[in-house]
Write a protein that holds these residues in place. Sequence first.
Motif, PDB file in Angstrom:
ATOM      1  N   LEU A 126       0.828  -1.203   0.000  1.00  0.00           N
ATOM      2  CA  LEU A 126       0.000   0.000   0.000  1.00  0.00           C
ATOM      3  C   LEU A 126       0.863   1.255   0.000  1.00  0.00           C
ATOM      4  O   LEU A 126       0.627   2.179  -0.785  1.00  0.00           O
ATOM      5  CB  LEU A 126      -0.916   0.007   1.225  1.00  0.00           C
ATOM      6  N   LEU A 127       1.869   1.310   0.870  1.00  0.00           N
ATOM      7  CA  LEU A 127       2.751   2.478   0.923  1.00  0.00           C
ATOM      8  C   LEU A 127       3.450   2.700  -0.410  1.00  0.00           C
ATOM      9  O   LEU A 127       3.604   3.836  -0.866  1.00  0.00           O
ATOM     10  CB  LEU A 127       3.785   2.313   2.033  1.00  0.00           C
ATOM     11  N   ARG A 128       3.863   1.621  -1.036  1.00  0.00           N
ATOM     12  CA  ARG A 128       4.545   1.746  -2.327  1.00  0.00           C
ATOM     13  C   ARG A 128       3.586   2.311  -3.383  1.00  0.00           C
ATOM     14  O   ARG A 128       3.948   3.192  -4.163  1.00  0.00           O
ATOM     15  CB  ARG A 128       5.094   0.384  -2.763  1.00  0.00           C
ATOM     16  N   ARG A 129       2.354   1.810  -3.404  1.00  0.00           N
ATOM     17  CA  ARG A 129       1.371   2.293  -4.378  1.00  0.00           C
ATOM     18  C   ARG A 129       1.012   3.755  -4.138  1.00  0.00           C
ATOM     19  O   ARG A 129       0.915   4.547  -5.077  1.00  0.00           O
ATOM     20  CB  ARG A 129       0.113   1.438  -4.325  1.00  0.00           C
ATOM     21  N   LEU A 130       0.807   4.110  -2.871  1.00  0.00           N
ATOM     22  CA  LEU A 130       0.470   5.492  -2.541  1.00  0.00           C
ATOM     23  C   LEU A 130       1.590   6.439  -2.952  1.00  0.00           C
ATOM     24  O   LEU A 130       1.360   7.482  -3.572  1.00  0.00           O
ATOM     25  CB  LEU A 130       0.212   5.628  -1.041  1.00  0.00           C
ATOM     26  N   THR A 131       2.808   6.054  -2.599  1.00  0.00           N
ATOM     27  CA  THR A 131       3.961   6.892  -2.925  1.00  0.00           C
ATOM     28  C   THR A 131       4.117   7.037  -4.429  1.00  0.00           C
ATOM     29  O   THR A 131       4.289   8.150  -4.949  1.00  0.00           O
ATOM     30  CB  THR A 131       5.243   6.295  -2.318  1.00  0.00           C
ATOM     31  N   ASP A 132       4.073   5.930  -5.142  1.00  0.00           N
ATOM     32  CA  ASP A 132       4.249   5.973  -6.600  1.00  0.00           C
ATOM     33  C   ASP A 132       3.159   6.813  -7.261  1.00  0.00           C
ATOM     34  O   ASP A 132       3.422   7.552  -8.216  1.00  0.00           O
ATOM     35  CB  ASP A 132       4.247   4.555  -7.178  1.00  0.00           C
ATOM     36  N   ALA A 133       1.925   6.702  -6.762  1.00  0.00           N
ATOM     37  CA  ALA A 133       0.813   7.443  -7.364  1.00  0.00           C
ATOM     38  C   ALA A 133       1.010   8.946  -7.227  1.00  0.00           C
ATOM     39  O   ALA A 133       0.774   9.706  -8.176  1.00  0.00           O
ATOM     40  CB  ALA A 133      -0.506   7.016  -6.721  1.00  0.00           C
ATOM     41  N   HIS A 134       1.451   9.391  -6.064  1.00  0.00           N
ATOM     42  CA  HIS A 134       1.584  10.834  -5.837  1.00  0.00           C
ATOM     43  C   HIS A 134       2.913  11.391  -6.346  1.00  0.00           C
ATOM     44  O   HIS A 134       2.987  12.564  -6.717  1.00  0.00           O
ATOM     45  CB  HIS A 134       1.393  11.142  -4.356  1.00  0.00           C
ATOM     46  N   GLU A 135       3.945  10.566  -6.366  1.00  0.00           N
ATOM     47  CA  GLU A 135       5.240  11.030  -6.860  1.00  0.00           C
ATOM     48  C   GLU A 135       5.310  11.047  -8.382  1.00  0.00           C
ATOM     49  O   GLU A 135       6.180  11.711  -8.958  1.00  0.00           O
ATOM     50  CB  GLU A 135       6.361  10.138  -6.315  1.00  0.00           C
ATOM     51  N   ALA A 136       4.368  10.333  -9.039  1.00  0.00           N
ATOM     52  CA  ALA A 136       4.410  10.228 -10.507  1.00  0.00           C
ATOM     53  C   ALA A 136       4.287  11.582 -11.181  1.00  0.00           C
ATOM     54  O   ALA A 136       4.753  11.764 -12.314  1.00  0.00           O
ATOM     55  CB  ALA A 136       3.308   9.295 -10.993  1.00  0.00           C
ATOM     56  N   ARG A 137       3.676  12.548 -10.509  1.00  0.00           N
ATOM     57  CA  ARG A 137       3.481  13.869 -11.102  1.00  0.00           C
ATOM     58  C   ARG A 137       4.697  14.775 -10.941  1.00  0.00           C
ATOM     59  O   ARG A 137       4.727  15.874 -11.483  1.00  0.00           O
ATOM     60  CB  ARG A 137       2.248  14.542 -10.486  1.00  0.00           C
ATOM     61  N   ARG A 138       5.683  14.315 -10.177  1.00  0.00           N
ATOM     62  CA  ARG A 138       6.860  15.134  -9.919  1.00  0.00           C
ATOM     63  C   ARG A 138       7.962  14.862 -10.949  1.00  0.00           C
ATOM     64  O   ARG A 138       8.092  13.737 -11.443  1.00  0.00           O
ATOM     65  CB  ARG A 138       7.398  14.862  -8.513  1.00  0.00           C
ATOM     66  N   PRO A 139       8.773  15.887 -11.282  1.00  0.00           N
ATOM     67  CA  PRO A 139       9.849  15.681 -12.265  1.00  0.00           C
ATOM     68  C   PRO A 139      10.958  14.767 -11.745  1.00  0.00           C
ATOM     69  O   PRO A 139      11.668  14.125 -12.525  1.00  0.00           O
ATOM     70  CB  PRO A 139      10.376  17.104 -12.514  1.00  0.00           C
ATOM     71  N   ASP A 140      11.116  14.718 -10.401  1.00  0.00           N
ATOM     72  CA  ASP A 140      12.143  13.870  -9.797  1.00  0.00           C
ATOM     73  C   ASP A 140      11.507  12.992  -8.729  1.00  0.00           C
ATOM     74  O   ASP A 140      11.710  13.191  -7.530  1.00  0.00           O
ATOM     75  CB  ASP A 140      13.264  14.718  -9.194  1.00  0.00           C
ATOM     76  N   PRO A 141      10.694  12.007  -9.137  1.00  0.00           N
ATOM     77  CA  PRO A 141       9.918  11.229  -8.171  1.00  0.00           C
ATOM     78  C   PRO A 141      10.774  10.498  -7.140  1.00  0.00           C
ATOM     79  O   PRO A 141      11.806   9.923  -7.470  1.00  0.00           O
ATOM     80  CB  PRO A 141       9.144  10.244  -9.060  1.00  0.00           C
ATOM     81  N   TRP A 142      10.300  10.572  -5.898  1.00  0.00           N
ATOM     82  CA  TRP A 142      10.944   9.845  -4.807  1.00  0.00           C
ATOM     83  C   TRP A 142      10.358   8.449  -4.737  1.00  0.00           C
ATOM     84  O   TRP A 142       9.158   8.244  -4.951  1.00  0.00           O
ATOM     85  CB  TRP A 142      10.692  10.585  -3.490  1.00  0.00           C
ATOM     86  N   SER A 143      11.190   7.471  -4.436  1.00  0.00           N
ATOM     87  CA  SER A 143      10.740   6.085  -4.313  1.00  0.00           C
ATOM     88  C   SER A 143      10.884   5.639  -2.878  1.00  0.00           C
ATOM     89  O   SER A 143      11.784   6.089  -2.151  1.00  0.00           O
ATOM     90  CB  SER A 143      11.563   5.174  -5.228  1.00  0.00           C
ATOM     91  N   ILE A 144      10.020   4.747  -2.456  1.00  0.00           N
ATOM     92  CA  ILE A 144      10.121   4.201  -1.109  1.00  0.00           C
ATOM     93  C   ILE A 144      11.455   3.475  -0.922  1.00  0.00           C
ATOM     94  O   ILE A 144      11.957   3.345   0.199  1.00  0.00           O
ATOM     95  CB  ILE A 144       8.916   3.279  -0.814  1.00  0.00           C
ATOM     96  N   ASP A 145      12.043   3.039  -2.031  1.00  0.00           N
ATOM     97  CA  ASP A 145      13.346   2.382  -1.963  1.00  0.00           C
ATOM     98  C   ASP A 145      14.463   3.369  -1.641  1.00  0.00           C
ATOM     99  O   ASP A 145      15.586   2.962  -1.321  1.00  0.00           O
ATOM    100  CB  ASP A 145      13.654   1.675  -3.283  1.00  0.00           C
ATOM    101  N   ASP A 146      14.172   4.674  -1.723  1.00  0.00           N
ATOM    102  CA  ASP A 146      15.166   5.691  -1.393  1.00  0.00           C
ATOM    103  C   ASP A 146      15.252   5.953   0.109  1.00  0.00           C
ATOM    104  O   ASP A 146      16.141   6.689   0.552  1.00  0.00           O
ATOM    105  CB  ASP A 146      14.823   7.014  -2.098  1.00  0.00           C
ATOM    106  N   ALA A 147      14.344   5.394   0.878  1.00  0.00           N
ATOM    107  CA  ALA A 147      14.342   5.622   2.322  1.00  0.00           C
ATOM    108  C   ALA A 147      15.549   4.960   2.972  1.00  0.00           C
ATOM    109  O   ALA A 147      16.102   3.980   2.458  1.00  0.00           O
ATOM    110  CB  ALA A 147      13.054   5.080   2.937  1.00  0.00           C
ATOM    111  N   ALA A 148      15.965   5.508   4.104  1.00  0.00           N
ATOM    112  CA  ALA A 148      17.106   4.945   4.832  1.00  0.00           C
ATOM    113  C   ALA A 148      16.806   3.506   5.241  1.00  0.00           C
ATOM    114  O   ALA A 148      15.661   3.141   5.525  1.00  0.00           O
ATOM    115  CB  ALA A 148      17.391   5.794   6.063  1.00  0.00           C
ATOM    116  N   GLU A 149      17.841   2.695   5.281  1.00  0.00           N
ATOM    117  CA  GLU A 149      17.684   1.278   5.615  1.00  0.00           C
ATOM    118  C   GLU A 149      17.036   1.127   6.997  1.00  0.00           C
ATOM    119  O   GLU A 149      17.454   1.746   7.975  1.00  0.00           O
ATOM    120  CB  GLU A 149      19.045   0.587   5.611  1.00  0.00           C
ATOM    121  N   GLY A 150      15.996   0.332   7.049  1.00  0.00           N
ATOM    122  CA  GLY A 150      15.301   0.085   8.304  1.00  0.00           C
ATOM    123  C   GLY A 150      14.203   1.089   8.616  1.00  0.00           C
ATOM    124  O   GLY A 150      13.356   0.828   9.480  1.00  0.00           O
TER     125      GLY A 150
END
Length: 210
Positions: A126-150
């Motif tokens: 769910l978090l991945r889908r929410l993030t991807d949906a809202h970041e898709a409109r940005r020129p430099d989308p952030w991914s949940i995989d960019d979060a600090a480890e842990g």
Amino acid sequence: MHVPEHFATPDPEALLATLVPTTLPHLVTITDDGLVATPVPMLYDAEPGEHGALVGHLARANPQWRTTAAETEAMVLVLGADAYVSPTLYPSRADDPRVVPTWNYEAVHAWGSFVVHDDPDWKLALLRRLTDAHEARRPDPWSIDDAAEGHVADRLRGIVGFEVTITRVIAKQKLSQNRPAVDRAFVADELEQGESAARAVSVAMRALEP
């Protein structure tokens, strides 16, 4: 919600799918303390049931999910853009001065069973889908995989997911459909010059024109 025939939309689910990604819906449930509402981002899934489902998450510290009885009916309020409409925007008032101020808006109310999801994999998806949906409109989308480890694992422990499988839904588009074409055109033109919410109402009004 009272929906006069001229303000009804023929496809409530389509309007719901359009509004949810760009608005902040409110989850309303009956709890031990009475009615409780929480504004929370959601996603609309068209597949489950006849009308689809809405999914999101609440903070684990939020008592709403604990005090709402399992499988009880929840209500989700989804409000689109809205704008004040002055009677001075109606050219037809020269022929009929019986006009008053009003408000143009779009809204969807959905009801369904409230189910809590606390499985880590469900919440992560769910978090991945929410993030991807809202970041898709940005020129430099952030991914949940960019979060600090842990960090994501810590966040997952602090939330609970929920799903509202919709059993009934009503939608309203109050966009001056009851006014003459000349009034609708003038209102849309004027709102187009306003702030972002007014411009969004103008776009919605024009989309209804034949």
